[in-house]
Design a protein around this motif. Structure first.
Motif, PDB file in Angstrom:
ATOM      1  N   ASP A  76       0.983  -1.259   0.041  1.00 34.30           N
ATOM      2  CA  ASP A  76       0.190  -0.081  -0.011  1.00 34.30           C
ATOM      3  C   ASP A  76       0.851   1.243  -0.081  1.00 34.30           C
ATOM      4  OD1 ASP A  76      -2.969   0.887   0.704  1.00 34.30           O
ATOM      5  OD2 ASP A  76      -1.504   2.295   1.579  1.00 34.30           O
ATOM      6  N   VAL A  77       0.903   2.010  -1.128  1.00 39.34           N
ATOM      7  CA  VAL A  77       1.765   3.184  -1.195  1.00 39.34           C
ATOM      8  C   VAL A  77       1.129   4.478  -1.391  1.00 39.34           C
ATOM      9  CG1 VAL A  77       3.616   4.181  -2.687  1.00 39.34           C
ATOM     10  CG2 VAL A  77       3.527   1.489  -2.590  1.00 39.34           C
ATOM     11  N   ARG A  78       1.516   5.381  -0.545  1.00 42.69           N
ATOM     12  CA  ARG A  78       0.749   6.660  -0.502  1.00 42.69           C
ATOM     13  C   ARG A  78       1.802   7.790  -0.726  1.00 42.69           C
ATOM     14  NH1 ARG A  78      -5.254   5.914   1.988  1.00 42.69           N
ATOM     15  NH2 ARG A  78      -5.367   3.604   1.643  1.00 42.69           N
ATOM     16  N   PHE A  79       1.500   8.797  -1.606  1.00 41.69           N
ATOM     17  CA  PHE A  79       2.395  10.188  -1.676  1.00 41.69           C
ATOM     18  C   PHE A  79       1.290  10.920  -1.120  1.00 41.69           C
ATOM     19  CE2 PHE A  79       4.654   7.337  -4.426  1.00 41.69           C
ATOM     20  CZ  PHE A  79       5.826   8.038  -4.832  1.00 41.69           C
ATOM     21  N   ASN A  80       1.586  11.630  -0.142  1.00 41.00           N
ATOM     22  CA  ASN A  80       0.525  12.842   0.553  1.00 41.00           C
ATOM     23  C   ASN A  80       1.204  14.084   0.532  1.00 41.00           C
ATOM     24  OD1 ASN A  80      -1.297  13.912   1.875  1.00 41.00           O
ATOM     25  ND2 ASN A  80      -0.607  13.312   4.174  1.00 41.00           N
ATOM     26  N   GLU A  81       0.643  14.939  -0.444  1.00 39.51           N
ATOM     27  CA  GLU A  81       1.141  16.407  -0.593  1.00 39.51           C
ATOM     28  C   GLU A  81       2.699  16.483  -0.788  1.00 39.51           C
ATOM     29  OE1 GLU A  81      -1.163  18.609  -1.200  1.00 39.51           O
ATOM     30  OE2 GLU A  81      -2.483  16.994  -0.867  1.00 39.51           O
ATOM     31  N   VAL A  82       3.308  15.624  -1.525  1.00 36.45           N
ATOM     32  CA  VAL A  82       4.701  15.811  -1.920  1.00 36.45           C
ATOM     33  C   VAL A  82       5.019  16.636  -2.648  1.00 36.45           C
ATOM     34  CG1 VAL A  82       6.694  14.440  -2.767  1.00 36.45           C
ATOM     35  CG2 VAL A  82       4.936  12.993  -1.387  1.00 36.45           C
ATOM     36  N   THR A  83       6.288  17.414  -2.205  1.00 39.79           N
ATOM     37  CA  THR A  83       6.899  18.567  -2.913  1.00 39.79           C
ATOM     38  C   THR A  83       8.359  18.394  -2.939  1.00 39.79           C
ATOM     39  OG1 THR A  83       5.103  20.261  -2.333  1.00 39.79           O
ATOM     40  CG2 THR A  83       7.253  21.166  -3.091  1.00 39.79           C
ATOM     41  N   PHE A  84       8.918  18.368  -4.107  1.00 43.80           N
ATOM     42  CA  PHE A  84      10.189  18.154  -4.472  1.00 43.80           C
ATOM     43  C   PHE A  84      10.966  18.906  -5.485  1.00 43.80           C
ATOM     44  CE2 PHE A  84      13.343  15.845  -6.734  1.00 43.80           C
ATOM     45  CZ  PHE A  84      14.421  15.635  -6.097  1.00 43.80           C
ATOM     46  N   GLY A  85      12.201  19.313  -5.502  1.00 46.45           N
ATOM     47  CA  GLY A  85      13.077  20.006  -6.381  1.00 46.45           C
ATOM     48  C   GLY A  85      14.327  19.529  -6.321  1.00 46.45           C
ATOM     49  N   TYR A  86      15.158  19.733  -7.326  1.00 41.81           N
ATOM     50  CA  TYR A  86      16.773  19.665  -7.341  1.00 41.81           C
ATOM     51  C   TYR A  86      17.295  20.818  -6.722  1.00 41.81           C
ATOM     52  CZ  TYR A  86      15.273  15.627 -10.253  1.00 41.81           C
ATOM     53  OH  TYR A  86      14.472  14.746 -10.826  1.00 41.81           O
ATOM     54  N   ASP A  87      18.857  20.875  -6.836  1.00 43.73           N
ATOM     55  CA  ASP A  87      19.453  21.831  -6.068  1.00 43.73           C
ATOM     56  C   ASP A  87      19.219  23.200  -6.261  1.00 43.73           C
ATOM     57  OD1 ASP A  87      20.500  19.551  -4.722  1.00 43.73           O
ATOM     58  OD2 ASP A  87      22.267  19.511  -6.250  1.00 43.73           O
ATOM     59  N   ASN A  88      18.603  23.385  -7.694  1.00 42.70           N
ATOM     60  CA  ASN A  88      18.374  24.848  -8.042  1.00 42.70           C
ATOM     61  C   ASN A  88      17.277  25.662  -7.307  1.00 42.70           C
ATOM     62  OD1 ASN A  88      16.332  23.862  -9.063  1.00 42.70           O
ATOM     63  ND2 ASN A  88      16.909  23.895 -11.519  1.00 42.70           N
ATOM     64  N   GLY A  89      16.688  24.988  -6.508  1.00 47.15           N
ATOM     65  CA  GLY A  89      15.656  25.375  -5.339  1.00 47.15           C
ATOM     66  C   GLY A  89      14.289  25.660  -6.065  1.00 47.15           C
ATOM     67  N   ILE A  90      13.990  25.122  -7.533  1.00 54.52           N
ATOM     68  CA  ILE A  90      12.894  25.211  -8.148  1.00 54.52           C
ATOM     69  C   ILE A  90      12.111  23.864  -7.864  1.00 54.52           C
ATOM     70  CG2 ILE A  90      11.674  25.502 -10.235  1.00 54.52           C
ATOM     71  CD1 ILE A  90      14.244  27.086 -11.284  1.00 54.52           C
ATOM     72  N   ALA A  91      10.802  24.065  -7.470  1.00 53.50           N
ATOM     73  CA  ALA A  91       9.963  22.910  -7.280  1.00 53.50           C
ATOM     74  C   ALA A  91       9.708  22.298  -8.490  1.00 53.50           C
ATOM     75  CB  ALA A  91       8.847  23.257  -6.577  1.00 53.50           C
ATOM     76  N   VAL A  92      10.026  20.820  -8.543  1.00 57.71           N
ATOM     77  CA  VAL A  92       9.856  20.049  -9.752  1.00 57.71           C
ATOM     78  C   VAL A  92       8.653  19.382  -9.563  1.00 57.71           C
ATOM     79  CG1 VAL A  92      10.723  18.310 -11.293  1.00 57.71           C
ATOM     80  CG2 VAL A  92      12.184  19.778 -10.421  1.00 57.71           C
ATOM     81  N   LEU A  93       8.063  19.038  -8.499  1.00 53.90           N
ATOM     82  CA  LEU A  93       6.802  18.386  -8.191  1.00 53.90           C
ATOM     83  C   LEU A  93       6.279  19.010  -7.302  1.00 53.90           C
ATOM     84  CD1 LEU A  93       8.071  14.620  -7.659  1.00 53.90           C
ATOM     85  CD2 LEU A  93       6.918  15.586  -9.752  1.00 53.90           C
ATOM     86  N   LYS A  94       5.008  19.388  -7.397  1.00 55.09           N
ATOM     87  CA  LYS A  94       4.171  20.129  -6.504  1.00 55.09           C
ATOM     88  C   LYS A  94       2.995  19.383  -5.864  1.00 55.09           C
ATOM     89  CE  LYS A  94       5.708  23.612  -9.910  1.00 55.09           C
ATOM     90  NZ  LYS A  94       5.099  24.387 -11.127  1.00 55.09           N
ATOM     91  N   GLU A  95       3.213  19.240  -4.668  1.00 56.06           N
ATOM     92  CA  GLU A  95       1.958  18.603  -3.699  1.00 56.06           C
ATOM     93  C   GLU A  95       1.319  17.462  -4.498  1.00 56.06           C
ATOM     94  OE1 GLU A  95      -0.610  21.712  -2.884  1.00 56.06           O
ATOM     95  OE2 GLU A  95       0.379  22.772  -1.560  1.00 56.06           O
ATOM     96  N   ILE A  96       2.080  16.655  -4.579  1.00 60.16           N
ATOM     97  CA  ILE A  96       1.577  15.223  -5.548  1.00 60.16           C
ATOM     98  C   ILE A  96       0.737  14.496  -4.431  1.00 60.16           C
ATOM     99  CG2 ILE A  96       2.626  13.214  -6.839  1.00 60.16           C
ATOM    100  CD1 ILE A  96       2.560  15.572  -8.323  1.00 60.16           C
ATOM    101  N   ALA A  97      -0.037  13.934  -4.655  1.00 58.22           N
ATOM    102  CA  ALA A  97      -0.970  13.117  -4.005  1.00 58.22           C
ATOM    103  C   ALA A  97      -1.282  11.878  -4.901  1.00 58.22           C
ATOM    104  CB  ALA A  97      -2.310  13.659  -3.454  1.00 58.22           C
ATOM    105  N   ILE A  98      -1.095  10.765  -4.263  1.00 59.95           N
ATOM    106  CA  ILE A  98      -1.188   9.448  -5.102  1.00 59.95           C
ATOM    107  C   ILE A  98      -1.547   8.347  -3.826  1.00 59.95           C
ATOM    108  CG2 ILE A  98      -0.132   7.549  -6.432  1.00 59.95           C
ATOM    109  CD1 ILE A  98       1.946   9.601  -7.556  1.00 59.95           C
ATOM    110  N   ILE A  99      -2.646   7.504  -4.457  1.00 58.62           N
ATOM    111  CA  ILE A  99      -2.875   6.308  -3.555  1.00 58.62           C
ATOM    112  C   ILE A  99      -2.976   5.250  -4.283  1.00 58.62           C
ATOM    113  CG2 ILE A  99      -4.533   5.456  -1.989  1.00 58.62           C
ATOM    114  CD1 ILE A  99      -5.870   8.308  -1.220  1.00 58.62           C
ATOM    115  N   ALA A 100      -1.891   4.367  -3.656  1.00 59.73           N
ATOM    116  CA  ALA A 100      -1.751   3.109  -4.698  1.00 59.73           C
ATOM    117  C   ALA A 100      -2.257   1.916  -3.522  1.00 59.73           C
ATOM    118  CB  ALA A 100      -0.518   2.887  -5.095  1.00 59.73           C
ATOM    119  N   LYS A 101      -3.256   1.163  -3.659  1.00 56.43           N
ATOM    120  CA  LYS A 101      -3.747   0.195  -2.690  1.00 56.43           C
ATOM    121  C   LYS A 101      -2.963  -0.991  -3.149  1.00 56.43           C
ATOM    122  CE  LYS A 101      -8.361   2.205  -1.502  1.00 56.43           C
ATOM    123  NZ  LYS A 101      -9.724   1.651  -1.825  1.00 56.43           N
ATOM    124  N   ALA A 102      -2.747  -1.949  -2.282  1.00 56.06           N
ATOM    125  CA  ALA A 102      -1.818  -3.076  -2.527  1.00 56.06           C
ATOM    126  C   ALA A 102      -2.387  -3.919  -3.683  1.00 56.06           C
ATOM    127  CB  ALA A 102      -1.961  -4.121  -1.290  1.00 56.06           C
TER     128      ALA A 102
END
Length: 609
Positions: free
Chosen positions: A371-397
Motif C-alpha cells: 500500500d503506497v501513498r504520496f501525501n502532498e509531496v513537493t520536491f525539487g533539485y539543487d536549483n531550488g525550483i520545485a519540480v513536483l508540487k503537492e503530489i497526492a497518490i494512493i496506490a492500494k496493494a
C-alpha cells in the motif's frame, strides 16, 4: 581561422579544463596546480605510511646508494695522492677493487630501491583505488546525475596514473636528488670552500633559466592539452555517430574538420615539446661552462695555493655531478604538480557527502502488502525550483498506477522518490502506513524492483545477469523468471543458452532482448512493488504484445507503477495520473479520462495522427 566545428570543440574542452578541478582525458599532460598541496601531501602520506616498514628499508637503501656514489667519487683523492703519483701499483689495484665493490653495492641497492618503490606505489594506489570505488557505492544518485561518466573515469584512470607515476619514480628521484645535492655540497665545502663558492656562482642562473622555461612551457602544454581534448572529443563523437555520418554522407566534412583539429594539435604540441625540450641542453651547456670555470680556478689553486691534485680531481667530479640533481629536481616539478592535482581530484570524490545514514531507529520492511501513498509531496533539485508540487497518490496493494504526460512533466522524478534516490522537500511517502524516511534504505530497495528505459547488462553469463536481481536465486528460479518475462525463448536460441557470455553491455543482443533480460532480472527479485519506467519503449510493438502477458503476470498481486508514453500499455491500469509541469492535472481510468476529453484524450488521440 578555425572552423565553427573547431571552435565548438575548443570551447567545450576549454570549459572542461577550466580551473574547476575537473580532469581532462589526458591528465598526464595537464600542469594544473593543486589548490592545497600541503593537505594533499598529508593525505597521500597517510596511505604511504601504511607501508612504513618498506619505507624505512627504502630510506636505508637510499642512503647506502647515495653514500656509495659520493664515496666512490671522493676515493679519487687518496687514489691519486697516495697511489698514482707515488706509483704504488699494488695499492692502486687494491683501491680499484675497493672502488669497484662500492659501485657494485650502489648498483645493487639502486635495483632494489626501484623495485621496492614500485611495490610501495602499487600497494598505495591499490588502496586509494579501493577506497574511491567503495566511496562511489555510498554516494547518492544525484552525484552521478550531476557528474559525467567521463569525468569519473578520468579520475580513475588518468589521475590515478599520474599519482602512480609520481610514486613510482618522481618521489624517489626527488629524494635522491635532494640528498645527493646536500652530500655533494658538504664534500665540496670540505675539499675547498673557495672552489665551492666559484661553483655556486652559476647555480642561481641555472635555477632561474629552469624556472623561466617551466613557466613558459606551462602555457604551451595547456594549449596542447586543450587541442588534444578537441581531437579526442571529435573522434569520440564521429565514432559514436558513425551511422549518422554515413547516412548523411558527412565523411568529407568530417575529414576536413578533423584535419583542422589535427593540424592545430600538431602545431601546439610541436611548440610545447620544442620549448620543454630546450631545457636539457641549456642546463647541460651551463654545467659545462661551470665545469670549465671550476677547473680553471682549481688549476690555479693547485699551482699557487697548494690544493692537492687528488682533491682537485674529486672536486671536479662533484662539480660535474652537482648540476644533475638540480636538473632532475627541475624536470620533476611538472610531474609532481600534475600528480598532486590528480590526487586532489581523486580526494574530491572521497570528500563527497554520502547518502544520509539511516536513522538509528530505522525499521525494516517485512512481508509488506504494497500500500503506497504520496501525501502532498513537493520536491525539487539543487536549483531550488520545485519540480513536483503537492503530489497526492494512493496506490492500494496490488493496484496498477500509470503515470503519463509530456516529457519533463515529472513522471520519472516521482519514481525516483519512492526508493529514496532523492529525499522529498515536504509531504509524506508511506508504504503500508510506514514513513519511508524511517525505513532502512536497503530494506526499502529490496522491496522494490525497477525496470528502466535504459538497459544495462554486466559482463558475465545470461544466468548471472538475471540472478543479479536476487543473488541467492536458484537456476530453476532464474529460468522461471525468464520464462515469465518472455525471455526464455530467445535465450534458448543463444549459442550456450543461459551460459552465453555477455560483454559490452550485451552488445551481441538486440535492444529488445536486452530489455527482456532486465525484466527477467526484476521478476527474479520477487518484489512487492514494481516500477516500470518506459520498460517497453525499446521493444517493438509485436514483441511488446508478446511480453505483455508476462508483464501482467509479473504485476499480478503486486503494486505496480507504470511510466509510459505508449498509452496502449496503460489501458488496463486501475488509475492513470496525467502530469503536467510537476502537477497531477487529471486522474481516472482509461475510459473515464477519454470521456473527459482533456489532456489524456489529446495524448491518446495524438498517437494516431
Amino acid at each position: 581561422m578555425m572552423s565553427d566545428s573547431n571552435e565548438k570543440y575548443q570551447a567545450k574542452n576549454n570549459a572542461r579544463l577550466a580551473p574547476a578541478g575537473l580532469p581532462g582525458k589526458h591528465g598526464h599532460l595537464s600542469i594544473e596546480k593543486p589548490k592545497n598541496s600541503r593537505l594533499v601531501i598529508i593525505r597521500l602520506w597517510r596511505y604511504l605510511s601504511r607501508q612504513r616498514a618498506l619505507l624505512f628499508l627504502v630510506l636505508f637503501l637510499l642512503l647506502i646508494n647515495i653514500g656509495s656514489t659520493l664515496l666512490g667519487s671522493y676515493l679519487l683523492r687518496p687514489i691519486i695522492n697516495n697511489y698514482i703519483i707515488p706509483r704504488n701499483i699494488p695499492g692502486l689495484i687494491s683501491m680499484i677493487l675497493l672502488l669497484a665493490g662500492i659501485y657494485i653495492i650502489g648498483a645493487i641497492t639502486g635495483i632494489y630501491l626501484n623495485r621496492l618503490m614500485i611495490v610501495i606505489a602499487q600497494k598505495t594506489i591499490s588502496a586509494i583505488r579501493t577506497d574511491v570505488f567503495s566511496k562511489l557505492q555510498i554516494l547518492p544518485l544525484k552525484f552521478f546525475d550531476s557528474t559525467s561518466h567521463g569525468e569519473l573515469m578520468s579520475r580513475f584512470t588518468n589521475d590515478m596514473d599520474n599519482v602512480s607515476d609520481a610514486l613510482n619514480t618522481s618521489i624517489l628521484q626527488l629524494f635522491t636528488s635532494a640528498i645527493t645535492l646536500t652530500g655533494i655540497f658538504t664534500l665540496m665545502v670540505y675539499i675547498s670552500p673557495l672552489l665551492t663558492v666559484v661553483t655556486l656562482i652559476v647555480v642561481p642562473f641555472m635555477l632561474w633559466v629552469a624556472s623561466a622555461i617551466i613557466k613558459k612551457s606551462k602555457g604551451f602544454f595547456a594549449n596542447q592539452q586543450i587541442a588534444l581534448g578537441a581531437v579526442d572529443g571529435y573522434i569520440e563523437e564521429m565514432i559514436t555517430g558513425q551511422k549518422v555520418v554515413k547516412v548523411f554522407c558527412f565523411e568529407a566534412v568530417a575529414e576536413d574538420d578533423f584535419e583542422k583539429l589535427n593540424f592545430d594539435l600538431r602545431d601546439k604540441a610541436t611548440k610545447a615539446q620544442l620549448y620543454s625540450g630546450v631545457m636539457q641542453p641549456i642546463i647541460q651547456n651551463l654545467n659545462t661552462i661551470n665545469f670549465a670555470l671550476t677547473a680553471t680556478v682549481g688549476g690555479l689553486l693547485a699551482i699557487f695555493s697548494g690544493l692537492d691534485l687528488g682533491g682537485l680531481a674529486a672536486f671536479l667530479q662533484y662539480s660535474r655531478q652537482f648540476g644533475r640533481p638540480v636538473n632532475e629536481i627541475s624536470s620533476q616539478y611538472n610531474t609532481l604538480q600534475g600528480a598532486l592535482a590528480g590526487a586532489e581530484r581523486i580526494f574530491q570524490i572521497m570528500d563527497e557527502i554520502p547518502e544520509v545514514a539511516d536513522a538509528a531507529a530505522a525499521v525494516q520492511l517485512v512481508n509488506i502488502k504494497g500500500d503506497v501513498r504520496f501525501n502532498e509531496v513537493t520536491f525539487g533539485y539543487d536549483n531550488g525550483i520545485a519540480v513536483l508540487k503537492e503530489i497526492a497518490i494512493i496506490a492500494k496493494a496490488g493496484q496498477k498506477i500509470a503515470l503519463v504526460g509530456s516529457t519533463g512533466a515529472g513522471k520519472t522524478t516521482i519514481m525516483n522518490l519512492l526508493p529514496r534516490f532523492y529525499d522529498i522537500w515536504s509531504g509524506l511517502i508511506t508504504i503500508d502506513g510506514i514513513d519511508i524516511m524511517k525505513v532502512q534504505r536497503s530494506s526499502l530497495r529490496k522491496s522494490l524492483a525497477i525496470v528502466l528505459q535504459d538497459t544495462h547488462l554486466f559482463t558475465g553469463s545470461v544466468m548471472e545477469n538475471i540472478r543479479y536481481g536476487r543473488l541467492e536465486a536458484s537456476d530453476e528460479e532464474v529460468v522461471a523468471a525468464a520464462t515469465l518475462s518472455g525471455a526464455d525463448s530467445f535465450i534458448q536460441r543463444l549459442p550456450k543458452g543461459y551460459q552465453t557470455l555477455l560483454q559490452n553491455d550485451g552488445g551481441n543482443l538486440s535492444q529488445g532482448q536486452r530489455q527482456l533480460l532486465n525484466i527477467a532480472r526484476a521478476t527474479v527479485s520477487r518484489p512487492s512493488i514494481l516500477i516500470l519506467d518506459e520498460a517497453t519503449s525499446s521493444i517493438d510493438t509485436r514483441t511488446e504484445q508478446f511480453i505483455q502477458k508476462g508483464l501482467d503476470q509479473l504485476m499480478n498481486g503486486r503494486t505496480s507503477f507504470i511510466v509510459a508514453h505508449r498509452l496502449s500499455t496503460v489501458r488496463n491500469a486501475d488509475e492513470i495520473l496525467v502530469l503536467e509541469s510537476g502537477e497531477i492535472i487529471e486522474r481516472g481510468n482509461h475510459k473515464e479520462l477519454l470521456e473527459k476529453k482533456g489532456r489524456y484524450y489529446q495524448l491518446y488521440q495524438g498517437q494516431f495522427e
